[in-house]
Design a protein around this motif. Structure first.
Motif, short mmCIF file in Angstrom:
data_model
loop_
_atom_site.label_atom_id
_atom_site.label_comp_id
_atom_site.label_asym_id
_atom_site.label_seq_id
_atom_site.Cartn_x
_atom_site.Cartn_y
_atom_site.Cartn_z
N ASP A 134 -12.24 -6.13 8.52
CA ASP A 134 -11.01 -5.56 8.00
C ASP A 134 -11.41 -4.66 6.83
OD1 ASP A 134 -8.57 -4.89 6.92
OD2 ASP A 134 -7.80 -6.94 6.89
N ASP A 135 -11.38 -3.35 7.03
CA ASP A 135 -11.84 -2.41 6.02
C ASP A 135 -10.98 -2.41 4.76
OD1 ASP A 135 -13.90 -1.63 7.69
OD2 ASP A 135 -12.73 -0.02 8.60
N GLU A 136 -9.81 -3.01 4.84
CA GLU A 136 -8.91 -3.04 3.68
C GLU A 136 -9.39 -4.01 2.60
OE1 GLU A 136 -4.17 -3.90 2.97
OE2 GLU A 136 -4.84 -3.19 4.93
N TYR A 137 -10.20 -5.00 2.98
CA TYR A 137 -10.66 -6.02 2.05
C TYR A 137 -12.17 -6.19 2.14
CZ TYR A 137 -5.73 -7.23 2.06
OH TYR A 137 -4.36 -7.18 1.96
N ARG A 170 -0.78 -11.64 9.31
CA ARG A 170 0.00 -10.42 9.15
C ARG A 170 1.04 -10.27 10.25
NH1 ARG A 170 -4.48 -5.84 7.80
NH2 ARG A 170 -5.42 -6.89 6.03
#
Length: 67
Positions: A8-11, A62
């Motif tokens: 997950d590139d967001e975290y 999510r």
């Protein structure tokens, strides 16, 4: 049905796991099949496995609305 998991590139150090199909009704041989209970069972099992590992934290399921 399938389960996928990837970065997950967001975290940082984040992963994103998902169940496909994610919709509660699928078409098979020209008829609708309700897979709601199957999806709920898989999600609950995945959640229990993730929560059983002490090094895994900040678990977030999510939805289109967010965590």
């Amino acid at each position: 049905m399938s389960i996928g998991c990837g970065n997950d590139d967001e975290y940082p150090d984040g992963f994103l796991c998902f169940i496909e199909p994610s919709k509660p009704v699928v078409w098979k041989f020209c008829r609708k099949i309700d897979i709601t209970q199957d999806i709920l069972f898989i999600a609950a099992t995945m959640d229990a496995i993730l929560h059983a590992e002490p090094e895994i934290n900040n678990i977030c399921w999510r939805s289109p609305e967010g965590c």
